[in-house]
Design a protein around this motif. Structure first.
Motif, mmCIF file in Angstrom:
data_model
loop_
_atom_site.group_PDB
_atom_site.id
_atom_site.type_symbol
_atom_site.label_atom_id
_atom_site.label_comp_id
_atom_site.label_asym_id
_atom_site.label_seq_id
_atom_site.Cartn_x
_atom_site.Cartn_y
_atom_site.Cartn_z
ATOM 1 N N ARG A 119 0.840 -1.201 0.055
ATOM 2 C CA ARG A 119 0.054 -0.028 0.055
ATOM 3 C C ARG A 119 0.788 1.447 -0.042
ATOM 4 N NH1 ARG A 119 -4.804 0.124 4.140
ATOM 5 N NH2 ARG A 119 -6.170 -0.083 2.264
ATOM 6 N N VAL A 120 1.990 1.167 0.774
ATOM 7 C CA VAL A 120 2.827 2.336 1.114
ATOM 8 C C VAL A 120 3.687 2.806 -0.353
ATOM 9 C CG1 VAL A 120 4.766 3.224 2.008
ATOM 10 C CG2 VAL A 120 2.918 2.266 3.361
ATOM 11 N N GLN A 121 3.804 1.510 -1.100
ATOM 12 C CA GLN A 121 4.721 1.741 -2.335
ATOM 13 C C GLN A 121 3.997 1.756 -3.513
ATOM 14 O OE1 GLN A 121 7.304 -1.763 -2.400
ATOM 15 N NE2 GLN A 121 8.573 -0.541 -0.867
ATOM 16 N N LEU A 122 2.597 2.141 -3.478
ATOM 17 C CA LEU A 122 1.684 2.117 -4.754
ATOM 18 C C LEU A 122 2.316 3.271 -5.623
ATOM 19 C CD1 LEU A 122 -1.740 1.116 -3.589
ATOM 20 C CD2 LEU A 122 -0.157 -0.193 -4.905
ATOM 21 N N PRO A 123 2.499 3.188 -6.913
ATOM 22 C CA PRO A 123 2.521 4.099 -7.652
ATOM 23 C C PRO A 123 1.384 5.106 -7.683
ATOM 24 C CG PRO A 123 3.234 2.282 -8.913
ATOM 25 C CD PRO A 123 2.499 1.872 -7.522
ATOM 26 N N THR A 124 0.147 4.722 -7.601
ATOM 27 C CA THR A 124 -1.032 5.646 -7.481
ATOM 28 C C THR A 124 -0.911 6.536 -6.554
ATOM 29 O OG1 THR A 124 -2.445 3.842 -6.710
ATOM 30 C CG2 THR A 124 -2.475 3.932 -9.026
ATOM 31 N N LYS A 125 -0.304 6.229 -5.420
ATOM 32 C CA LYS A 125 -0.133 7.050 -4.383
ATOM 33 C C LYS A 125 1.051 7.868 -3.913
ATOM 34 C CE LYS A 125 -4.187 5.640 -2.406
ATOM 35 N NZ LYS A 125 -4.549 4.899 -3.794
ATOM 36 N N TYR A 126 1.827 8.157 -5.315
ATOM 37 C CA TYR A 126 3.021 8.732 -5.685
ATOM 38 C C TYR A 126 3.208 9.989 -4.659
ATOM 39 C CZ TYR A 126 1.009 12.157 -8.567
ATOM 40 O OH TYR A 126 0.030 12.751 -9.104
ATOM 41 N N SER A 127 2.057 10.813 -4.447
ATOM 42 C CA SER A 127 2.121 12.042 -3.800
ATOM 43 C C SER A 127 2.090 11.694 -2.393
ATOM 44 C CB SER A 127 0.862 12.535 -4.159
ATOM 45 O OG SER A 127 -0.296 12.191 -3.772
ATOM 46 N N LYS A 128 2.095 10.640 -1.719
ATOM 47 C CA LYS A 128 1.919 10.385 -0.226
ATOM 48 C C LYS A 128 3.057 9.554 0.009
ATOM 49 C CE LYS A 128 -2.975 10.743 -0.065
ATOM 50 N NZ LYS A 128 -4.334 10.134 0.384
ATOM 51 N N PHE A 272 -4.986 7.325 -15.025
ATOM 52 C CA PHE A 272 -5.535 6.961 -13.566
ATOM 53 C C PHE A 272 -4.526 7.960 -12.552
ATOM 54 C CE2 PHE A 272 -6.632 2.727 -14.701
ATOM 55 C CZ PHE A 272 -7.683 2.359 -13.734
ATOM 56 N N ILE A 273 -3.362 8.624 -13.110
ATOM 57 C CA ILE A 273 -2.827 9.742 -12.367
ATOM 58 C C ILE A 273 -3.852 10.744 -12.139
ATOM 59 C CG2 ILE A 273 -1.049 11.362 -12.273
ATOM 60 C CD1 ILE A 273 0.733 9.120 -13.632
ATOM 61 N N TRP A 274 -4.355 11.142 -12.989
ATOM 62 C CA TRP A 274 -5.399 12.186 -13.365
ATOM 63 C C TRP A 274 -6.478 11.970 -12.184
ATOM 64 C CZ3 TRP A 274 -10.458 13.652 -13.887
ATOM 65 C CH2 TRP A 274 -10.797 14.694 -14.230
ATOM 66 N N MET A 275 -6.880 10.978 -12.278
ATOM 67 C CA MET A 275 -7.980 10.445 -11.240
ATOM 68 C C MET A 275 -7.726 10.834 -9.829
ATOM 69 S SD MET A 275 -9.579 6.574 -10.816
ATOM 70 C CE MET A 275 -8.197 6.180 -9.848
ATOM 71 N N ASN A 276 -6.430 10.155 -9.464
ATOM 72 C CA ASN A 276 -5.749 10.580 -8.184
ATOM 73 C C ASN A 276 -5.779 11.927 -7.963
ATOM 74 O OD1 ASN A 276 -5.546 7.707 -6.794
ATOM 75 N ND2 ASN A 276 -4.437 7.480 -8.904
ATOM 76 N N GLU A 277 -4.984 12.567 -9.007
ATOM 77 C CA GLU A 277 -4.857 13.939 -8.725
ATOM 78 C C GLU A 277 -6.232 14.858 -8.575
ATOM 79 O OE1 GLU A 277 -1.772 16.379 -9.550
ATOM 80 O OE2 GLU A 277 -0.974 14.568 -8.440
ATOM 81 N N GLN A 278 -7.249 14.378 -8.989
ATOM 82 C CA GLN A 278 -8.377 15.163 -8.778
ATOM 83 C C GLN A 278 -9.165 14.655 -7.510
ATOM 84 O OE1 GLN A 278 -9.131 17.811 -10.823
ATOM 85 N NE2 GLN A 278 -7.046 17.327 -11.679
#
Length: 313
Positions: A119-128, A272-278
């Motif tokens: 969970r910590v290393q997920l690319p979709t959570k790069y901002s965290k 998917f990056i856009w999805m997470n950013e928004q």
């Protein structure tokens, strides 16, 4: 004549196996949070447990129990990717593991890391992700390279896509299953062989659709399940290996692209990056693509395509 009759019989049996397998895969996917025994699933397929075990292993290239265990771990990984609020203990119970420790052992054996580290290393959570440090206290080079890649994808989608939030209606689809990304072209060939004599390809309402039942981030490319599909009327029935499915109406992120085949991975990653950013969260439905041209007739061999991510509202 005897050989021809034998080949026809074998072909008919193979088609019947594949047709029943469509039903089985859909059943398993919607019951992963429940007990699934060989006897139960064989009953869905209307075969004896012994015969079904052999058929399933031949068609799927893995035993039933191994397939179910893999899909449960992959579903858990997908939940870790898209549902921050869910506890790892809850995932263990949801997908039938006797304890949190049993789930963690199975997950680590499959993915190489524990659920919490995954969970910590997920690319979709790069901002965290906290920036890792090397031994000399400087930011890790690989992380810098990763951030550079993320920035590039964000810039790329700004230049190459029109993105909007849209309400998608319910869609009726006919489909052929592909197991593994290399089998999609063959699945579409089979679908077109079924659809063309029926005149479906000349209807102005017909659209070609690809549905991704698995994520390449959690499932090996050789095992992803993909549906090569097309829109059809409700009255169209299943026939042979061509099954029927329904995509539910709902809210989607829609990314409109004009891209070459090698750019599809980049398009999906950036969307998917856009999805997470928004701040959107993926819904419990499958992403899909709708095509608006035959790329082979495009002067630059490009696909005019819309990519859809169902999101929770």
């Amino acid at each position: 004549m005897v050989i021809l009759a034998l080949m026809t019989t074998i072909q008919r049996i193979t088609v019947e196996y594949q047709r029943r397998m469509n039903t089985v895969l859909q059943y398993i996917e919607t019951h992963l949070d429940e007990p699934l025994s060989l006897e139960m699933v064989a009953e869905v397929a209307m075969y004896s447990p012994y015969h079904f075990h052999r058929v399933f292993r031949t068609l799927m290239n893995e035993p039933l129990n191994e397939y179910i265990n893999r899909r449960r771990l992959e579903k858990a990984a997908a939940d870790l990717m898209h549902r921050n609020e869910i506890l790892i203990t809850d995932l263990a119970l949801r997908y039938g593991f006797s304890s949190n420790s049993a789930f963690t052992r199975a997950f680590k054996k499959f993915y190489g890391v524990s659920p919490s580290i995954f969970r910590v290393q997920l690319p979709t959570k790069y901002s965290k992700i906290r920036i890792p440090k090397s031994k000399n206290g400087q930011p890790d080079f690989l992380f810098e390279k990763y951030l550079w890649s993320i920035t590039n994808l964000k810039n790329w989608i700004d230049m190459n896509a029109q993105i909007m939030i849209t309400q998608m209606p319910e869609m009726e689809l006919a489909y052929v299953t592909a197991i593994g990304h290399t089998q999609v072209a063959e699945a579409y060939t089979t679908l077109l062989q079924w659809a063309t004599p029926k005149g479906f390809m000349t209807l102005p309402t017909t659209k070609m659709v690809t549905v991704y039942h698995d994520s390449f981030k959690v499932t090996h490319p050789d095992k992803v399940r993909i549906s090569a599909a097309m829109t059809v009327a409700k009255e169209v029935k299943e026939e042979g290996v061509t099954g029927r499915m329904q995509l539910r109406a709902g809210t989607c992120i829609k990314g409109s692209f004009e891209i070459t085949l090698p750019e599809f991975e980049k398009a999906w990653s950036s969307l998917f990056i856009w999805m997470n950013e928004q701040g959107y969260k993926k819904a419990d439905q499958h992403p899909f693509e709708i095509y608006h041209n035959d790329y082979r007739t495009h002067p630059e061999q490009k696909c005019v395509v819309d990519l859809y991510i169902p999101v929770a509202v």
